[in-house]
Design an enzyme around this catalytic site. Structure first.
Site, PDB file in Angstrom:
ATOM      1  N   GLU A 168      31.358  33.830  55.635  1.00 36.74           N
ATOM      2  CA  GLU A 168      32.044  32.568  55.239  1.00 36.74           C
ATOM      3  C   GLU A 168      32.732  31.916  56.427  1.00 36.74           C
ATOM      4  O   GLU A 168      32.812  30.683  56.422  1.00 36.74           O
ATOM      5  CB  GLU A 168      33.046  32.864  54.119  1.00 36.74           C
ATOM      6  CG  GLU A 168      32.389  33.294  52.813  1.00 36.74           C
ATOM      7  CD  GLU A 168      31.754  34.678  52.873  1.00 36.74           C
ATOM      8  OE1 GLU A 168      32.292  35.538  53.598  1.00 36.74           O
ATOM      9  OE2 GLU A 168      30.720  34.879  52.230  1.00 36.74           O
ATOM     10  N   ASP A 201      30.372  39.002  45.109  1.00 34.35           N
ATOM     11  CA  ASP A 201      31.004  40.155  44.448  1.00 34.35           C
ATOM     12  C   ASP A 201      31.397  39.840  43.004  1.00 34.35           C
ATOM     13  O   ASP A 201      32.565  39.596  42.687  1.00 34.35           O
ATOM     14  CB  ASP A 201      32.214  40.602  45.260  1.00 34.35           C
ATOM     15  CG  ASP A 201      31.797  41.140  46.621  1.00 34.35           C
ATOM     16  OD1 ASP A 201      30.583  41.391  46.815  1.00 34.35           O
ATOM     17  OD2 ASP A 201      32.676  41.309  47.483  1.00 34.35           O
ATOM     18  N   ASP A 227      26.121  39.324  55.710  1.00 36.68           N
ATOM     19  CA  ASP A 227      27.231  39.283  54.748  1.00 36.68           C
ATOM     20  C   ASP A 227      28.504  38.819  55.469  1.00 36.68           C
ATOM     21  O   ASP A 227      28.525  38.705  56.696  1.00 36.68           O
ATOM     22  CB  ASP A 227      27.400  40.698  54.176  1.00 36.68           C
ATOM     23  CG  ASP A 227      28.419  40.755  53.055  1.00 36.68           C
ATOM     24  OD1 ASP A 227      28.629  39.739  52.386  1.00 36.68           O
ATOM     25  OD2 ASP A 227      29.007  41.846  52.863  1.00 36.68           O
TER      26      ASP A 227
HETATM   27  C1  GLC Z   1      30.964  42.605  50.621  1.00 39.93           C
HETATM   28  C2  GLC Z   1      29.616  42.277  50.003  1.00 39.93           C
HETATM   29  C3  GLC Z   1      29.085  43.475  49.252  1.00 39.93           C
HETATM   30  C4  GLC Z   1      29.018  44.663  50.208  1.00 39.93           C
HETATM   31  C5  GLC Z   1      30.373  44.924  50.843  1.00 39.93           C
HETATM   32  C6  GLC Z   1      30.318  46.008  51.912  1.00 39.93           C
HETATM   33  O1  GLC Z   1      31.910  42.799  49.637  1.00 39.93           O
HETATM   34  O2  GLC Z   1      29.688  41.158  49.170  1.00 39.93           O
HETATM   35  O3  GLC Z   1      27.841  43.207  48.691  1.00 39.93           O
HETATM   36  O4  GLC Z   1      28.596  45.794  49.516  1.00 39.93           O
HETATM   37  O5  GLC Z   1      30.861  43.749  51.445  1.00 39.93           O
HETATM   38  O6  GLC Z   1      29.474  45.686  52.949  1.00 39.93           O
END
Ligand code: GLC
Length: 727
Positions: free
Chosen positions: A363, A440, A360
């Site tokens: 980017e 998100d 995650d």
């Molecule tokens: C980001 C991700 C989300 C995750 C959060 C905490 O916002 O997109 O899916 O729960 O980080 O790790």
């Protein structure tokens, strides 16, 4: 599934394996050699170079598996020519006129409807919670790709081979502006949009077969903790008989948000937790972000610092930006030694019994700065055949390089298992390394509706394995919204419920008995369809055709279908119509409503309608609690006859894990049904190539009729003639 494709399945898979290792290692053509030139590079496929093209600034390609081989000048009658020019601001631009009546798609992960005409999109991977930034026209991934479908159903694809920041404007033509050097363009001409999408996969790489468990339902939240809560949630699924395969560990499992560590109080025994989860047929996926906490004594930071692995400022200093753990350093994944190191970190980590990895914030996301990411003039040092350059060039492939290294690492740690990686950021071709989700989103009706064109356009841009956070991430859905979302959920290729920190509980039972029953029915339908869904994943990995497809794929010549994005197709034989889709545009021909659940199951008003294509046979299996129990020994074959009273279908089967299928341990069964004059049905199942024994024993036929499904009795042979009971 196309028979000739299936025939060469192992060969194809093997060659993909070899191709994967070639990506990023192709030789760069000599500087500027092809400036201003164009050439055919395959059947009905051409490359065009702008006069300003400099290979040192653009190659090697991140999108293409290999450098295209020029095969002579542009052939006579070629229709689509890009025009290269420099605009008033000095930007390198590409313009392609679009004939009236042409519908545009693709452009990857974008908000808005399925049809992209009129849209302006910025390709700059951005952490965009709620899709608010730039009105949602700049999201987590970059797909410089447009699929154009002409009035007559013929189609072409435009691939701009460019990692630099760029924008696409589809207002009245195709206009692409590069905020970096001038890029080359590849144009693919085909008779149908399907063929263009297949060619895109040949160019950019095919998804490899995921493990079967990754196709099951998945439960997540930010975050389930401590470990006792994880156990409790998982065991609730079993107690309540709601099928589920995977539970997800978000950032709270880490010690102070330090990647590759486990919180000593909340998760003192990750191996023990995973053993428990495995004992009740759950798999677990754990999160790893790219930001490494800047803290001396923390082994990941120490190793990265000792190796000089971090992205640098223009002054050549370690760049630091804030993410969850506070100030972080970021691995420079353009450096081969960094990717190798990163891969190696997964050895001990996966040894904790972890099944899959969630990458995650890649980017990469950086907090507390207006740009939401690192400075464009940061330095990435490259190596191998990747030149040293500024972050602006490598920003959009930061995530892709990270997931490439992750995939390699988990494959090395568990060489007999199919890797599963989920990534938020990606670049065209990223399907080679990871599945994706749409970031998100929000718990709103508009985001539920938008999730369908988002997944469809990702599929049309080469990524077959995606889905949104079911229920929505930001906020808490009310009962009705959640019930509607979970009812669509089973038809997304990637089927995961996830929500933000401190939101209301979002497990299927959190809304009371009625919604729990709706959820169970919905998820039972996914597991019953698993033989069909697994076959679609095989088809996607072999041909590149998406798992979830736009309705216009059923008849690309029918222009009335081109904007339909509430109803969608699952494979080629099913159309899914959400209950809230009023008057959807549907293809002509025979499409009959079918039902999967026993006639006794109450109609709950939430489950989408399913329409089956005349002439098809869809294999379905029984209700199970996870794919660990998946069996094809007793198949119910949904038969929908064409106007000649014939139907056929295929089913792919293998061990669901491991790489035996690459050595021929798979099977493709072919089903045929014919309606005879006396009303009886003659059925046969003939196993095709491959030596995998999927233990087929019992078959029954289910035929849609006006009053619901009509079932034959169970037969324990693979060829029979059966009389269907009267309804
Ligand atoms: C980001 C991700 C989300 C995750 C959060 C905490 O916002 O997109 O899916 O729960 O980080 O790790």
């Amino acid at each position: 599934m196309k028979k000739n494709n299936m025939k060469t399945l192992p060969g194809l898979f093997l060659s993909f394996g070899i191709i994967f290792s070639l990506a990023f290692s192709g030789k760069c053509p000599a500087q500027s050699k092809m400036s201003g030139t164009s050439a055919m590079i395959g059947t009905e496929m051409a490359v065009f170079y702008p006069p300003e093209f400099k290979s040192g600034e653009m190659l090697p390609s991140f999108a293409l598996l290999k450098e295209p081989v020029q095969q002579g000048g542009i052939k006579k009658g070629w229709k689509v020519f890009p025009k290269f020019y420099i605009d008033g601001k000095g930007n390198n631009c590409i313009a392609i006129p679009v004939e009236k009546g042409t519908d545009l798609y693709g452009t990857g992960e974008v908000t808005g409807g399925l049809r992209r005409n009129g849209k302006k999109i910025m390709l700059w991977n951005t952490d965009n919670p709620g899709y608010h930034i730039g009105k949602g026209n700049v999201l987590y991934q970059t797909h410089p790709w447009i699929l154009a479908v002409r009035k007559d159903g013929s189609a072409y694809g435009v691939l701009v081979d460019n990692t630099w920041k760029q924008s696409i404007d589809l207002s009245d033509s195709i206009k692409v502006v590069s905020y970096g050097p001038a890029a080359r363009v590849i144009i693919v001409e085909r008779n149908t949009p399907q063929k263009v999408v297949e060619e895109l996969a040949d160019l950019t790489g095919h998804m490899q077969m995921p493990p079967l468990w990754a196709l099951g339902y998945q439960q997540s939240r930010w975050s389930y903790y401590p470990d006792s809560r994880v156990r409790e949630v998982a065991s609730q699924f079993r107690k309540r008989k709601i099928p589920c395969d995977v539970i997800w560990m978000d950032i709270h499992y880490m010690q102070d948000y330090k990647i590759f560590t486990f919180d000593s109080l909340r998760f003192p025994d990750p191996l023990g937790l995973n053993k428990y989860l495995h004992s009740i047929n759950f798999r677990s996926v754990w999160m790893i972000d790219p930001g490494v906490k800047k803290q001396k004594g923390y082994f990941v930071y120490d190793q990265g610092s000792a190796g000089n692995y971090w992205i640098q400022t223009p002054q050549g200093k370690e760049f630091n930006g804030s993410v969850w753990p506070g100030p972080c350093a970021f691995p420079d994944f353009t450096m081969p030694q960094v990717r190798k190191w990163w891969s190696g970190l997964y050895k001990d980590y996966m040894a904790q019994g972890i099944d899959g990895v969630w990458n995650d914030m890649n980017e990469p996301s950086v907090f507390n700065v207006e740009s939401k990411t690192m400075p464009e003039d940061n330095i990435q040092r490259g190596g191998g055949n990747l030149p040293k350059d500024i972050h602006l060039r490598y920003h959009n492939v930061f995530g892709m390089l990270m997931i490439k290294a992750t995939r390699e690492g988990i494959l090395k740690a568990n060489p007999d298992k199919r890797p599963f990686v989920l990534s938020r950021a990606s670049y065209i071709g990223g399907q080679r390394y990871a599945a994706t989700w749409t970031g998100d989103n929000m718990s709103t009706w508009s985001h539920l509706k938008m999730s369908i064109p988002m997944v469809l356009n990702l599929g049309l841009s080469g990524q077959p394995f995606s889905g949104p956070d079911i229920g929505g991430f930001i906020g808490s859905p009310d009962k009705d919204l959640f019930a509607n979302w979970i009812a669509i959920g089973p038809f997304y290729p990637f089927c995961r419920n996830h929500t933000t920190v401190n939101s209301a509980n979002q497990e299927p039972w959190a809304y009371g008995r009625e919604v729990e029953d709706i959820s169970r029915r919905a998820l039972d339908r996914r597991y019953m369809l698993m033989p069909y869904i697994y076959t679609l994943f095989c088809q996607a990995s072999v041909t590149g055709l998406p798992v979830m497809r736009p309705v216009f794929f059923a008849d690309p010549k029918d222009r009335s279908l081109r904007s339909e994005d509430r109803a969608f197709m699952l494979g080629g034989d099913l159309i899914i119509v959400p209950r809230w889709a009023e008057n959807p545009a549907l293809p002509k021909g025979i499409w009959k409503e079918i039902s999967l659940l026993s006639p006794k199951a109450p109609e709950d008003g939430y489950q989408p309608k399913m329409l089956q294509r005349g002439g098809s046979i869809i294999p379905t299996a029984g209700i199970i609690q996870s794919t660990a129990d998946f069996k094809t020994d007793s198949l119910t074959l949904l038969v929908c006859f064409d106007k000649h009273g014939k139907a056929e279908g295929l089913m792919y089967g293998d061990a669901g894990e491991g790489f035996g299928y690459l050595k021929g341990h798979y099977v493709v069964d072919k089903f045929t049904a014919v309606k005879m004059q006396d009303g009886k049905i003659s059925f046969s199942c003939i196993p095709g190539q491959g030596d995998y024994d999927n233990e087929l024993k019992y078959f029954r036929i289910a035929v849609p009729s006006s009053g619901g499904m009509v079932y034959s009795s169970w037969m324990n042979k693979s060829k029979f003639v059966v009389k269907m009971p009267k309804k």
